[in-house]
Design an enzyme around this catalytic site. Structure first.
Site, mmCIF file in Angstrom:
data_model
loop_
_atom_site.group_PDB
_atom_site.id
_atom_site.type_symbol
_atom_site.label_atom_id
_atom_site.label_comp_id
_atom_site.label_asym_id
_atom_site.label_seq_id
_atom_site.Cartn_x
_atom_site.Cartn_y
_atom_site.Cartn_z
ATOM 1 N N LYS A 32 -3.586 5.041 -6.729
ATOM 2 C CA LYS A 32 -3.158 6.300 -6.087
ATOM 3 C C LYS A 32 -1.640 6.490 -6.075
ATOM 4 C CE LYS A 32 -7.130 7.042 -3.081
ATOM 5 N NZ LYS A 32 -7.582 7.500 -1.775
ATOM 6 N N ASP B 74 -7.362 13.901 0.308
ATOM 7 C CA ASP B 74 -7.982 13.031 1.325
ATOM 8 C C ASP B 74 -7.752 13.567 2.749
ATOM 9 O OD1 ASP B 74 -9.095 11.088 -0.380
ATOM 10 O OD2 ASP B 74 -7.207 9.987 -0.481
ATOM 11 N N THR C 251 0.718 -3.531 13.754
ATOM 12 C CA THR C 251 2.133 -3.723 13.451
ATOM 13 C C THR C 251 2.864 -2.481 13.951
ATOM 14 O OG1 THR C 251 1.346 -4.789 11.433
ATOM 15 C CG2 THR C 251 3.713 -4.358 11.577
HETATM 16 P P1 ATR Z 1 -5.354 2.425 4.081
HETATM 17 O O1 ATR Z 1 -4.773 3.086 2.865
HETATM 18 O O2 ATR Z 1 -6.847 2.294 4.065
HETATM 19 O O3 ATR Z 1 -4.847 3.045 5.340
HETATM 20 P P2 ATR Z 1 -3.501 0.260 4.498
HETATM 21 O O4 ATR Z 1 -2.356 1.154 4.113
HETATM 22 O O5 ATR Z 1 -3.520 -1.145 4.012
HETATM 23 O O6 ATR Z 1 -4.869 0.903 4.001
HETATM 24 O O7 ATR Z 1 -3.619 0.296 6.107
HETATM 25 C C1 ATR Z 1 -4.612 -0.407 6.792
HETATM 26 C C2 ATR Z 1 -4.485 -0.115 8.292
HETATM 27 O O8 ATR Z 1 -5.516 -0.815 8.985
HETATM 28 C C3 ATR Z 1 -3.174 -0.568 8.879
HETATM 29 O O9 ATR Z 1 -2.852 0.278 9.961
HETATM 30 C C4 ATR Z 1 -3.528 -1.997 9.355
HETATM 31 O O10 ATR Z 1 -2.676 -2.496 10.369
HETATM 32 P P3 ATR Z 1 -1.272 -3.213 9.999
HETATM 33 O O11 ATR Z 1 -0.317 -2.112 9.639
HETATM 34 O O12 ATR Z 1 -0.886 -3.935 11.244
HETATM 35 O O13 ATR Z 1 -1.563 -4.131 8.845
HETATM 36 C C5 ATR Z 1 -4.914 -1.757 9.889
HETATM 37 N N1 ATR Z 1 -5.709 -2.975 9.925
HETATM 38 C C6 ATR Z 1 -6.410 -3.516 8.898
HETATM 39 N N2 ATR Z 1 -7.045 -4.649 9.308
HETATM 40 C C7 ATR Z 1 -6.738 -4.818 10.622
HETATM 41 C C8 ATR Z 1 -7.098 -5.773 11.615
HETATM 42 N N3 ATR Z 1 -7.918 -6.804 11.345
HETATM 43 N N4 ATR Z 1 -6.590 -5.613 12.871
HETATM 44 C C9 ATR Z 1 -5.772 -4.580 13.163
HETATM 45 N N5 ATR Z 1 -5.411 -3.639 12.270
HETATM 46 C C10 ATR Z 1 -5.878 -3.740 11.014
#
Ligand code: ATR
Length: 286
Positions: free
Chosen positions: A74, A110, A161
């Site tokens: 993407k 999206d 985060t």
């Molecule tokens: P996407 O494009 O699907 O949004 P991404 O950019 O990798 O994928 O973002 C994933 C999101 O899910 C993020 O907000 C991530 O939190 P972090 O920024 O702290 O990494 C969150 N996320 C994924 N797994 C998680 C977990 N086990 N606990 C808390 N937050 C999670």
């Protein structure tokens, strides 16, 4: 499977991804073509990152009219296109390519697909609402980009985060009231929210029991939405439903991101109900 309708005027479309064999886009889009009488055929192409440039050359050479782009391309596809729509530029990701006489434009459907689904399936009015987003990744960014146009009262962003929640809120601060919060404030803001949206992958197959927040914090009049569509009803949605909340699953986002792509390509209204029916059948849920 029917190929009888393919002739020498059939226009080719497709989806690229790595992996791609799980994709329900071909089933959905070929059904949309059949419903509307468009002479098109839609295929899934397994394109690995080193093949991306050649694939785009192939789109130009073969006159492939439209392409959906999924993980992991993407962002990486952007430099190979001729033009990037302003929203896709701001989101930093393209999920739909339109080929107009050899000129390739990248769009992102999206976020707008998600908002159309939320409004049609769960809550028609978003203006003035307090919306709590769980997560601050790429999916959250696309959704925020589309949501701010609906003039919500407040968009509250919670992320594991917290720097990322702050950066995302700062990026859209001129578009409305965006509030980055810490995990400690989540229970308070859950109680304030008219709509809670999970944009994280927490609860996605195979870890289906995981929850992105404590459902005990939800008010019964809150709409709870989850971007995940595998499973169709996540643990968060089950818990929310048990508390009386209206729930909204992620399948609609998938359908409507495809509906917008179909409309960009053909200029015709997308047959959303038939598209949904075809995906549910492919998922074994009809
Ligand atoms: P996407 O494009 O699907 O949004 P991404 O950019 O990798 O994928 O973002 C994933 C999101 O899910 C993020 O907000 C991530 O939190 P972090 O920024 O702290 O990494 C969150 N996320 C994924 N797994 C998680 C977990 N086990 N606990 C808390 N937050 C999670």
């Amino acid at each position: 499977m029917t190929i009888a309708a393919i002739d020498s005027h059939t226009t080719l479309y497709g989806v690229i991804g790595d992996p791609v064999r799980h994709s329900k886009s071909p089933v959905m889009m070929n059904r949309a073509f059949a419903e509307t009488g468009v002479n098109g055929a839609y295929m899934a192409f397994h394109i690995t990152p080193p093949m991306l440039k050649d694939f785009i050359g192939g789109v130009r050479a073969m006159g492939i009219a439209g392409v959906n782009v999924t993980i992991p391309h993407k962002q990486e596809v952007i430099p190979f296109l001729d033009e990037i729509d302003a929203s896709a530029q701001a989101i930093g990701a393209v999920n739909t390519i339109v080929n107009r006489d050899g000129r390739l434009t990248g769009y992102n459907t999206d976020g707008i697909g998600y908002v159309r689904s939320l409004k049609e399936e769960a809550t028609a009015e978003l203006e003035g609402k307090t919306i709590l987003l769980l997560g601050a990744g790429g999916a959250a960014r696309g959704i925020i980009h589309a949501l701010v146009k609906e003039r919500p009262g407040r968009l509250v962003i919670s992320n594991r985060t917290s720097d990322k929640a702050q950066a995302l809120a700062a990026a859209y601060e001129d578009k409305g009231e965006l509030v980055p919060i810490s995990q400690a404030e989540l229970s308070h803001w859950c109680g304030q929210a008219d709509i809670v949206i999970n944009t994280t992958s927490i609860g996605m197959h195979p870890l289906v029991d995981a929850l992105p927040m404590d459902p005990a914090w939800l008010r019964p009049d809150t709409v709870v939405s989850d971007l995940i569509y595998n499973p169709l009803k996540t643990s968060l949605l089950k818990e929310a439903e048990a508390r009386g909340c209206r729930i909204h699953g992620g399948l609609g986002m998938f359908i409507y991101q495809g509906a917008y792509a179909f409309e960009y390509w053909t200029g015709k209204p997308a047959p959303a109900a038939a598209m949904r029916e075809s995906v549910l059948a492919a998922l074994g849920q009809s």
